[in-house]
Write an enzyme that holds these catalytic residues in place. Structure first.
Site, PDB file in Angstrom:
ATOM      1  N   PHE A 152      45.678  38.795  28.177  1.00  0.00           N
ATOM      2  CA  PHE A 152      45.188  38.741  29.559  1.00  0.00           C
ATOM      3  C   PHE A 152      43.774  38.161  29.597  1.00  0.00           C
ATOM      4  CE2 PHE A 152      43.019  40.428  33.270  1.00  0.00           C
ATOM      5  CZ  PHE A 152      43.948  40.261  34.280  1.00  0.00           C
TER       6      PHE A 152
ATOM      7  N   HIS B  52      45.674  39.558  46.221  1.00  0.00           N
ATOM      8  CA  HIS B  52      45.545  38.100  46.106  1.00  0.00           C
ATOM      9  C   HIS B  52      46.058  37.413  47.376  1.00  0.00           C
ATOM     10  CE1 HIS B  52      44.492  38.423  41.946  1.00  0.00           C
ATOM     11  NE2 HIS B  52      45.678  38.784  41.528  1.00  0.00           N
TER      12      HIS B  52
ATOM     13  N   THR C 159      39.605  41.244  37.998  1.00  0.00           N
ATOM     14  CA  THR C 159      39.486  42.432  37.148  1.00  0.00           C
ATOM     15  C   THR C 159      38.018  42.710  36.840  1.00  0.00           C
ATOM     16  OG1 THR C 159      41.545  41.628  36.173  1.00  0.00           O
ATOM     17  CG2 THR C 159      40.446  43.457  35.039  1.00  0.00           C
TER      18      THR C 159
HETATM   19  S1  PPS Z   1      44.498  38.526  37.895  1.00  0.00           S
HETATM   20  O1  PPS Z   1      45.671  38.822  37.028  1.00  0.00           O
HETATM   21  O2  PPS Z   1      44.809  37.431  38.818  1.00  0.00           O
HETATM   22  O3  PPS Z   1      43.990  39.698  38.578  1.00  0.00           O
HETATM   23  O4  PPS Z   1      43.395  37.982  36.877  1.00  0.00           O
HETATM   24  P1  PPS Z   1      41.807  37.963  37.107  1.00  0.00           P
HETATM   25  O5  PPS Z   1      41.236  39.230  36.680  1.00  0.00           O
HETATM   26  O6  PPS Z   1      41.502  37.482  38.487  1.00  0.00           O
HETATM   27  O7  PPS Z   1      41.354  36.792  36.150  1.00  0.00           O
HETATM   28  C1  PPS Z   1      41.523  36.824  34.752  1.00  0.00           C
HETATM   29  C2  PPS Z   1      40.497  35.861  34.188  1.00  0.00           C
HETATM   30  O8  PPS Z   1      39.184  36.496  34.266  1.00  0.00           O
HETATM   31  C3  PPS Z   1      38.633  36.548  32.964  1.00  0.00           C
HETATM   32  N1  PPS Z   1      37.773  37.742  32.810  1.00  0.00           N
HETATM   33  C4  PPS Z   1      36.466  37.675  32.494  1.00  0.00           C
HETATM   34  N2  PPS Z   1      35.654  36.621  32.308  1.00  0.00           N
HETATM   35  C5  PPS Z   1      34.366  36.886  31.972  1.00  0.00           C
HETATM   36  N3  PPS Z   1      33.877  38.140  31.793  1.00  0.00           N
HETATM   37  C6  PPS Z   1      34.665  39.229  31.982  1.00  0.00           C
HETATM   38  N4  PPS Z   1      34.175  40.449  31.802  1.00  0.00           N
HETATM   39  C7  PPS Z   1      36.020  39.012  32.357  1.00  0.00           C
HETATM   40  N5  PPS Z   1      37.071  39.827  32.612  1.00  0.00           N
HETATM   41  C8  PPS Z   1      38.120  39.045  32.885  1.00  0.00           C
HETATM   42  C9  PPS Z   1      39.863  36.582  32.052  1.00  0.00           C
HETATM   43  O9  PPS Z   1      39.524  36.284  30.735  1.00  0.00           O
HETATM   44  C10 PPS Z   1      40.745  35.541  32.706  1.00  0.00           C
HETATM   45  O10 PPS Z   1      40.256  34.201  32.544  1.00  0.00           O
HETATM   46  P2  PPS Z   1      40.724  33.222  31.360  1.00  0.00           P
HETATM   47  O11 PPS Z   1      40.070  31.907  31.692  1.00  0.00           O
HETATM   48  O12 PPS Z   1      42.208  33.157  31.388  1.00  0.00           O
HETATM   49  O13 PPS Z   1      40.180  33.816  30.095  1.00  0.00           O
END
Ligand code: PPS
Length: 323
Positions: free
Chosen positions: A280, A133, A75
């Site tokens: 999320f 994915h 995302t």
């Molecule tokens: S999905 O549903 O598989 O498409 O999810 P995905 O987007 O790949 O991964 C979600 C995790 O990414 C974190 N996330 C971020 N981290 C840092 N900065 C930003 N801007 C950001 N945006 C999304 C999100 O918090 C999820 O990780 P976790 O460890 O669960 O918090």
């Protein structure tokens, strides 16, 4: 052909593992290996509803695909890549849902508008930014034949496990405790596994001209550098200094978490069954496994990683740095 086997797991939908054999031998991929050894775990309905249609999906010259193993920063990268492909149009980015601007080709649940996800991708206007994915061998064949651009993001497996566990439990697609989840993950029973096959195959193809390879850890360490590299890859102008600061702010965890257009929590809660406390965007850090995984689970995963990588002459830190 696609060959599949049913799997018994704690997923709440019937699951199977699937591989390509016979004429679907992966010969269109730049990495030469026996692709029939690559299995992917997916919901049973995938084989009938998606496999062939995605394989034959018609691509366009300007398409860009964001490909990841789930919970690896998809995302985050989608929002960045969408902005770079759309002349840094912050107004549209702030005013419309990212998941509408950048569709998820094999989304395995219902599409909010009622149409199926592949059709939603077909209807997108160019340049299309499409999320998947799926592992390399299940992606649209034309990506490889026509050299369409792929942005691949990898994240260390222990954080992926923790993030996936919370997510799948909260959206009620899997039910059990974290230690059991780790067992199913390393045994390739969780959706989209095998994790290491997914990552290793793209790591080995990372120098292909149509592939941009980066990690979640790198994005956390030096997002500016990832942006600069990505501009070159996408052949878009470099981001000017003043705008760069705006972009970094827009992409920060807190800003994205606070934006209903970037953070899909509310939309997912409306569209399907979730737990009350579903979030999320949970922690957004490197190393959440450190205080969430048990010592036994960490050890199990480290051993599994070593075993999975030994034939390739690489270590986890070659890919992710020290975590
Ligand atoms: S999905 O549903 O598989 O498409 O999810 P995905 O987007 O790949 O991964 C979600 C995790 O990414 C974190 N996330 C971020 N981290 C840092 N900065 C930003 N801007 C950001 N945006 C999304 C999100 O918090 C999820 O990780 P976790 O460890 O669960 O918090």
């Amino acid at each position: 052909m696609y060959e599949s086997e049913s799997l018994k797991t704690l997923a709440t939908k019937p699951m199977m593992r699937m591989r390509c054999t016979g004429e679907l031998d992966g010969s269109w991929l730049p990495l030469k290996q026996d692709w029939s050894t690559r299995w992917c775990t997916l919901p049973e309905m995938y084989k009938e509803l998606c496999a062939q249609r995605i394989h034959n999906f018609e691509t366009r010259e300007s398409d860009v695909f964001v490909v990841t193993f789930m919970k690896s920063g998809t995302t985050w990268m989608q929002e960045l890549a969408w902005l770079l492909l759309n002349q840094l149009d912050f107004n549209s980015a702030k005013g419309s849902f990212l998941f509408d601007r950048s569709q998820y080709i094999e989304r395995l649940m219902n599409h909010p508008s009622g149409i199926d996800t592949i059709t939603a991708c077909e209807k997108m206007i160019s340049p299309r930014l499409i999320k998947s994915h799926l592992p390399a061998q299940l992606l649209p064949r034309e990506i490889w034949q026509e050299g369409r651009k792929i942005i691949y993001i990898a994240r260390n497996p222990k954080d992926v496990v923790v993030s996936s566990y919370h997510f799948l439990n909260a959206i009620t697609l899997w039910k059990g405790d974290l230690d059991t989840f780790v067992d199913e993950f390393v045994n390739d029973q969780i959706c989209y596994t095998s994790y290491w096959s997914h990552v290793i195959d793209f790591w080995r193809m990372r120098n292909e001209p149509n592939i941009f390879f980066a990690t979640y850890e790198e994005m956390k360490r030096d997002l500016r550098n990832v942006i600069e590299r990505l501009c070159k890859f996408l052949a878009v102008p470099n981001v000017e200094e003043e705008i760069m600061n705006q972009l970094l702010h827009h992409l920060s965890f807190d800003t994205m978490k606070g934006s209903e257009h970037n953070n899909p929590t509310r939309r997912l809660k409306q569209g399907q069954k979730t737990t009350e406390d579903f979030e999320f965007m949970r922690r957004g850090i490197v190393g959440s496994y450190k205080d969430e995984l048990s010592a036994v689970a960490k050890e199990k995963m480290d051993k599994w990683t070593k075993d999975s990588l030994k034939d390739y002459g690489i270590t986890e830190s070659d890919i992710f740095g020290e975590i």
